[in-house]
Enzyme design. Structure first.
Site, PDB file in Angstrom:
ATOM      1  N   SER A  97       0.819  -1.200   0.000  1.00 10.59           N
ATOM      2  CA  SER A  97       0.000   0.000   0.000  1.00 10.59           C
ATOM      3  C   SER A  97       0.849   1.245   0.000  1.00 10.59           C
ATOM      4  O   SER A  97       1.977   1.267   0.476  1.00 10.59           O
ATOM      5  CB  SER A  97      -0.944  -0.022   1.212  1.00 10.59           C
ATOM      6  OG  SER A  97      -0.620   1.006   2.103  1.00 10.59           O
ATOM      7  N   LYS A  98       0.270   2.275  -0.587  1.00 18.11           N
ATOM      8  CA  LYS A  98       0.996   3.531  -0.697  1.00 18.11           C
ATOM      9  C   LYS A  98       1.155   4.164   0.688  1.00 18.11           C
ATOM     10  O   LYS A  98       2.129   4.864   0.944  1.00 18.11           O
ATOM     11  CB  LYS A  98       0.215   4.468  -1.620  1.00 18.11           C
ATOM     12  CG  LYS A  98       0.949   5.703  -2.034  1.00 18.11           C
ATOM     13  CD  LYS A  98       2.028   5.388  -3.027  1.00 18.11           C
ATOM     14  CE  LYS A  98       2.992   6.541  -3.183  1.00 18.11           C
ATOM     15  NZ  LYS A  98       4.193   6.160  -3.896  1.00 18.11           N
ATOM     16  N   ARG A  99       0.191   3.902   1.530  1.00 16.88           N
ATOM     17  CA  ARG A  99       0.202   4.570   2.823  1.00 16.88           C
ATOM     18  C   ARG A  99       1.459   4.238   3.617  1.00 16.88           C
ATOM     19  O   ARG A  99       2.146   5.123   4.073  1.00 16.88           O
ATOM     20  CB  ARG A  99      -1.061   4.224   3.621  1.00 16.88           C
ATOM     21  CG  ARG A  99      -2.023   5.413   3.650  1.00 16.88           C
ATOM     22  CD  ARG A  99      -3.397   4.980   4.036  1.00 16.88           C
ATOM     23  NE  ARG A  99      -4.186   4.700   2.856  1.00 16.88           N
ATOM     24  CZ  ARG A  99      -4.971   3.639   2.719  1.00 16.88           C
ATOM     25  NH1 ARG A  99      -5.068   2.747   3.663  1.00 16.88           N
ATOM     26  NH2 ARG A  99      -5.655   3.479   1.610  1.00 16.88           N
TER      27      ARG A  99
END
Ligand code: GLU
Length: 489
Positions: free
Chosen positions: A249-251
């Site tokens: 995930s980008k987060r």
């Protein structure tokens, strides 16, 4: 039966590489069977819709070579392909379910729902309006009380979800709550929009993330309530972050053990110097194998062998280091004109003014050294920037080319370069080749050419000397030779 698959992103931001991966498999399956692939925009969660996200997603898909036969931009027989433009359809079918006893209006207020959640009610809702008397429902409606429509999930028994990747997955109905189908604003949730759209768009195979598997029994029951034929489901596994913990995930921006960043957004791949063919090849090899131990293949070759049923259900990481290797292989197969064209934006981004003829002279030599397009930057710096001149008479001599010989060789090279006509690779390779043979003790070109290249480009790694010199141009070569000659006087 014509195979029809679809990609149904929500326009809530950038396109995740895992979404490209699932779109690719849906698209490949349709291609394999001569079917159609659709693009549908799932924008019913209007609060999360990001302006421009859809265009960005479409650009990304196009870059990957994933094309759609029907979609918001190209239209099609079963449109509109944007869910917010289909709201009447969802309302109609939600009402149909209510009328036929498969769904009901629920007037629970946000406060009531909060209480139920806090009290730990299973699924967050205790079905209090499921069997509410019709006259009372009418009364509340007449008062203008807001309501949602919920599905009347069977309370007992089991629902079997047939999945192409996972086989039969059996769920106890008691574990699934009465999900909302239509929100109080008249827009559907995914749980209603999916059956309605996939039915009316004649989708035969639903490829989607495994996060939907738990609610698949709900979807199966809804299809059955409508009396519609079920699509075949293929729930794709999760792509893990490089740590193996959780989804990519980008987060929590993912890093590999080497500290290298893993690209998560599709558009990052577009700008990082990869070829779409290489990334497609790379992605097709994730969760599915081409077979015969072959890792490099075209997507057309993969399509000919592809089956959704062969995808592995096991969560996996992207074998990211393979991508660079593959991309390097694809670069080697590019012709010089294509490669020069591909490199241009990366060189221009360095603030360099690119001369195509000069670039064409050196690209061939660079191919084996490149994994991604930006790898060309350090290799070609000498062409665009005057490097610091740190050479000495010793560093530009050789045991086969002692100082005195070197001095004569550089001087003669200077005179030759000043007059060479035309100033091209053939002419200077003849002239400088002769000079080299004449002055090296072993009468070989190697020792002089190696030193000359070093002196001219100021780089330990650069393209071959003749090509480099012609690319630099006569004047810059002469200036550089002047500096070299000064070292010997
Ligand atoms: N809009 C849903 C998502 O982005 C689509 C799931 C599906 O393909 O059915 O997860």
């Amino acid at each position: 039966m014509t195979v029809r698959t679809r990609f149904a992103p929500s326009p809530t931001g950038y396109l995740h590489i895992g979404s490209v991966w699932s779109a690719l498999f849906g698209w490949m399956y349709a291609q394999r069977h001569g079917g159609q692939f659709l693009l549908r925009v799932e924008d019913t969660d209007t609060k999360r819709t990001v302006e421009g996200a859809m265009e960005n997603m479409m650009d990304s898909l196009r870059w990957f070579g994933i094309s759609w036969d029907e979609g918001p931009d190209v239209g099609g027989e079963y449109g509109p392909y944007i869910q917010t433009e289909r709201r009447e359809l969802y309302q109609k079918w939600a009402n149909w379910l209510v009328e036929h006893g498969h769904a009901y209006k629920c007037f629970a207020t946000p406060e009531e729902l909060k209480e139920m959640r806090e009290a730990g009610v299973e699924g967050g809702y205790d079905r209090r309006y499921r069997d509410y008397p019709a006259d009372k429902v009418a009364e509340l409606e007449a008062q203008g009380k807001p309501f949602v429509i919920r599905y009347k999930m069977p309370l007992e028994g089991e629902t079997v979800v047939e999945d192409m990747i996972r086989g039969e997955v059996v769920f106890k109905n008691s574990q699934t709550t009465d999900f909302v189908l239509l929100k109080s604003n008249g827009l559907p949730t995914y749980h209603l929009a999916h059956p309605v759209d996939d039915h009316f768009m004649k989708i035969t195979h639903v490829t989607r993330g495994v996060e939907w598997l738990n609610t698949a029994p709900l979807h199966v029951n809804i299809f059955k309530s409508f009396g519609w034929e079920l699509p075949q489901y293929a729930h794709l596994p999760v792509i893990l972050s490089p740590s193996g913990k959780g989804k990519l995930s980008k987060r929590d921006q993912a890093f590999m053990d080497s500290g290298e960043t893993v690209l998560v957004r599709a558009d990052e791949y577009m700008h990082a110097g990869y070829l779409p063919e290489a990334v497609d090849n790379f992605l097709a090899n994730v969760g599915w194998t081409f077979g015969d131990d072959i890792e490099k293949f075209t997507i057309e070759e993969a399509i000919a062998r592809f089956d959704l049923a062969d995808i592995s259900p096991t969560p996996m990481k992207l074998p990211y280091s393979k991508l660079d290797w593959l991309n390097g292989q694809y670069i080697q197969e590019m012709n010089n004109v294509e490669l020069a064209k591909a490199l241009r934006p990366y060189l221009e981004a360095e603030g360099w003014e690119v001369n195509t003829d000069a670039l064409l002279l050196v690209v061939e030599a660079m191919k084996p050294r490149m994994k991604t397009f930006p790898d060309a930057i350090p290799f070609l710096r000498f062409l665009f920037e005057e490097s610091e001149f740190t050479e000495t008479a010793e560093s530009l001599s050789h045991k086969q080319l002692p100082i005195e010989n070197a001095k004569a060789a550089y001087q003669e090279t200077h005179d030759f370069v000043a007059n060479a006509q035309p100033f091209d690779v053939a002419t200077i390779s003849n002239g400088i080749g002769e000079i080299a043979v004449k002055h090296t003790l072993n009468a070989k070109v190697g020792p002089f050419l190696g030193k000359l290249r070093q002196g001219m480009t100021g780089q330990s790694v650069s393209p071959p000397v003749y090509e480099s010199m012609v690319a630099m141009g006569r004047e810059r070569c002469l200036t550089r030779l002047d500096k070299i000659i000064t070292l010997f006087t």
